[in-house]
Design an enzyme around this catalytic site. Structure first.
Site, PDB file in Angstrom:
ATOM      1  N   SER A 221       0.837  -1.187   0.000  1.00  0.00           N
ATOM      2  CA  SER A 221       0.000   0.000   0.000  1.00  0.00           C
ATOM      3  C   SER A 221       0.874   1.240   0.000  1.00  0.00           C
ATOM      4  O   SER A 221       1.834   1.328   0.778  1.00  0.00           O
ATOM      5  CB  SER A 221      -0.909   0.011   1.233  1.00  0.00           C
ATOM      6  N   LYS A 222       0.552   2.203  -0.849  1.00  0.00           N
ATOM      7  CA  LYS A 222       1.345   3.435  -0.902  1.00  0.00           C
ATOM      8  C   LYS A 222       1.200   4.238   0.375  1.00  0.00           C
ATOM      9  O   LYS A 222       2.032   5.101   0.667  1.00  0.00           O
ATOM     10  CB  LYS A 222       0.946   4.269  -2.116  1.00  0.00           C
ATOM     11  N   ARG A 223       0.158   3.987   1.155  1.00  0.00           N
ATOM     12  CA  ARG A 223      -0.024   4.693   2.424  1.00  0.00           C
ATOM     13  C   ARG A 223       0.830   4.108   3.532  1.00  0.00           C
ATOM     14  O   ARG A 223       1.067   4.771   4.547  1.00  0.00           O
ATOM     15  CB  ARG A 223      -1.502   4.660   2.838  1.00  0.00           C
TER      16      ARG A 223
END
Length: 451
Positions: A221-223
């Site tokens: 996840s880019k988060r």
């Protein structure tokens, strides 16, 4: 940001195109204005070029928005054929009718005969019976019950089409024969396949590659995870190492090998051999890969790869001095960004002290070792072997092996307990600067002890 998962899919597609004599098509899906910016497109193109997929390796880039007229024509044709209908239902309407907030669209407007109008989307009429089989090179021929496929939206109330229809139209018009993408798109495959068939075209061959997960086996996840290819490049990962590593996320070459020349990967890779299990993106393993690739670089290439990092450093690196240090650093850095703290001692007026290193090394007989080293080095022939021999003698006089004796000298001169080989570093630094740093460290110790 170009996700490492997208980069892997691009590489798989590229290799398959090279093997088959086909053409890789780069299409920018920019129909959603809120998720599209020119700089993002440029970022994708730069990231692909860094991996080796430059403008000569693909056809395009094409922009999906340029085909808006074709998309609308296809939507109108599907309605004329009775394969699509207008619907004015909101999500709240569906939940109120079904009593289930998780249930998909219930087909309420199928036979209402609505005309285009405000708030009315165009839905594709999925078959009520039978199954849709998807030919997938990794997963065989999974079948989806048509009765479980809701009538999905293909055009919004403003006339713009959705991802599913735009993709089908563009794929057909561009002659796409194979689509390699992440397995998260597998649920879309039967819908897109139904669209291809409704538009009178033979569907492509699909290959849905495994999801990429982190060390906790969570989807990247880019988060939460570092997933941008650009970030790895900025940290000093080599394109060759990244390319090799990404190809191994789900696939393995023969012979229990992992670091494999690109030409051999291209010759041996088969999409059918890709495992469907989640692929672990192991940053530690990637780092080790990168270190291996760095050590294999010719000296001049290593120096050239380091140059951008040195240019951004808070000092001016003398090329002649760096040329002497580079062979020592090349065997020790795992990412190119590490070159700056590895060699900064040679270019700064004073070393940058790591306080933990100072506290660890500057205790016990450290002051006596520094004093004796300073004296021993005043008239020493300034070359590596003699510098080492002199410090060995200092250590022996204090009942210490060389490893213990050199710790305070290393920290005094370089600021850290870990770095390049000490005596080679001293030879490059020179007598005057070495003695000045040892003297400064002695003065700091004396001040701390109140002497």
């Amino acid at each position: 940001m170009f996700h490492v998962g997208g980069a892997r899919s691009a590489l798989f597609n590229w290799v398959m195109a090279k093997q088959s004599g086909g053409t890789l098509v780069l299409r920018i899906e920019d129909t959603d204005a809120s998720r599209n910016k020119p700089e993002w497109t440029e970022g994708i193109i730069r990231a692909l070029a860094w991996l080796g997929i430059d403008g000569e390796e693909y056809e395009g880039p094409y922009f999906q928005s340029a085909n808006a007229d074709k998309h609308r024509e296809a939507a109108a044709r599907l309605r004329e054929q009775g394969r699509a209908y207008y619907c004015d239902c909101t999500r709240e309407d569906v939940v109120a009718r079904t009593g289930d907030q998780h249930r998909g669209y219930d087909g309420h407007c199928r036979d209402r005969g609505l005309e285009p109008g405000p708030g009315r989307a165009l839905r594709f009429r999925t078959p009520d019976e039978g199954q849709t089989a998807v030919v997938d090179l990794l997963r065989g021929k999974p079948e989806f019950d048509n009765a479980k496929l809701e009538d999905f939206v293909i055009a919004r109330a403003d006339g713009s089409v959705t991802f599913l229809l735009a993709n089908a139209v563009d794929d057909i018009s561009q002659g796409i024969t194979h689509v390699v993408r992440g397995e998260e798109h597998l649920p879309n495959a039967p819908k897109q396949q139904l669209l291809w068939e409704a538009l009178g075209a033979e569907p492509p061959v699909w290959a849905h590659v495994p999801v990429i997960v982190n060390e906790k086996r969570q989807k990247l996840s880019k988060r939460r995870d570092k997933v941008a290819l650009e970030d790895y490049r900025a940290e000093g990962y080599l394109a060759e190492a990244m390319r090799n590593y990404l190809m191994l996320l789900g696939w393995a070459p023969s012979g229990d090998r992992e670091i494999v020349p690109w030409e051999e990967i291209v010759a041996e890779f088969r999409i059918e051999d890709v495992n469907t299990s989640p692929a672990f993106f192991d940053v530690k393993k990637l780092r080790a890969f990168n270190g291996e690739y760095i050590r294999a670089l010719p000296a001049d290439r290593f120096a050239a790869e380091c140059r951008p990092f040195l240019e951004d450093a808070p000092f001016e690196a003398d090329p002649e001095v760096f040329a002497k240090l580079a062979p020592l650093a090349q065997t020790r850095v795992a990412v190119l960004a590490e070159i700056v703290p590895m060699v900064d001692f040679a270019f700064l007026d004073e070393p940058v002290f790591d306080e933990a290193s100072w506290n660890k090394a500057m205790k016990g007989p450290a002051a006596e070792i520094l004093a004796a080293a300073e004296e021993a080095y005043r008239d020493a022939p300034w070359e590596t072997d003699e510098l080492k021999a002199r410090l060995e003698q200092v250590g022996a006089a204090h009942g210490l092996k060389l490893g213990k004796a050199q710790a305070p000298v290393r920290v005094a001169v370089t600021g850290r307990t870990v770095g390049l080989p000490l005596f080679e570093s001293l030879e490059v630094l020179g007598r005057e600067r070495t003695l000045a740093r040892i003297a400064a460290a002695r003065a700091r110790l004396a001040a701390a002890s109140g002497e």
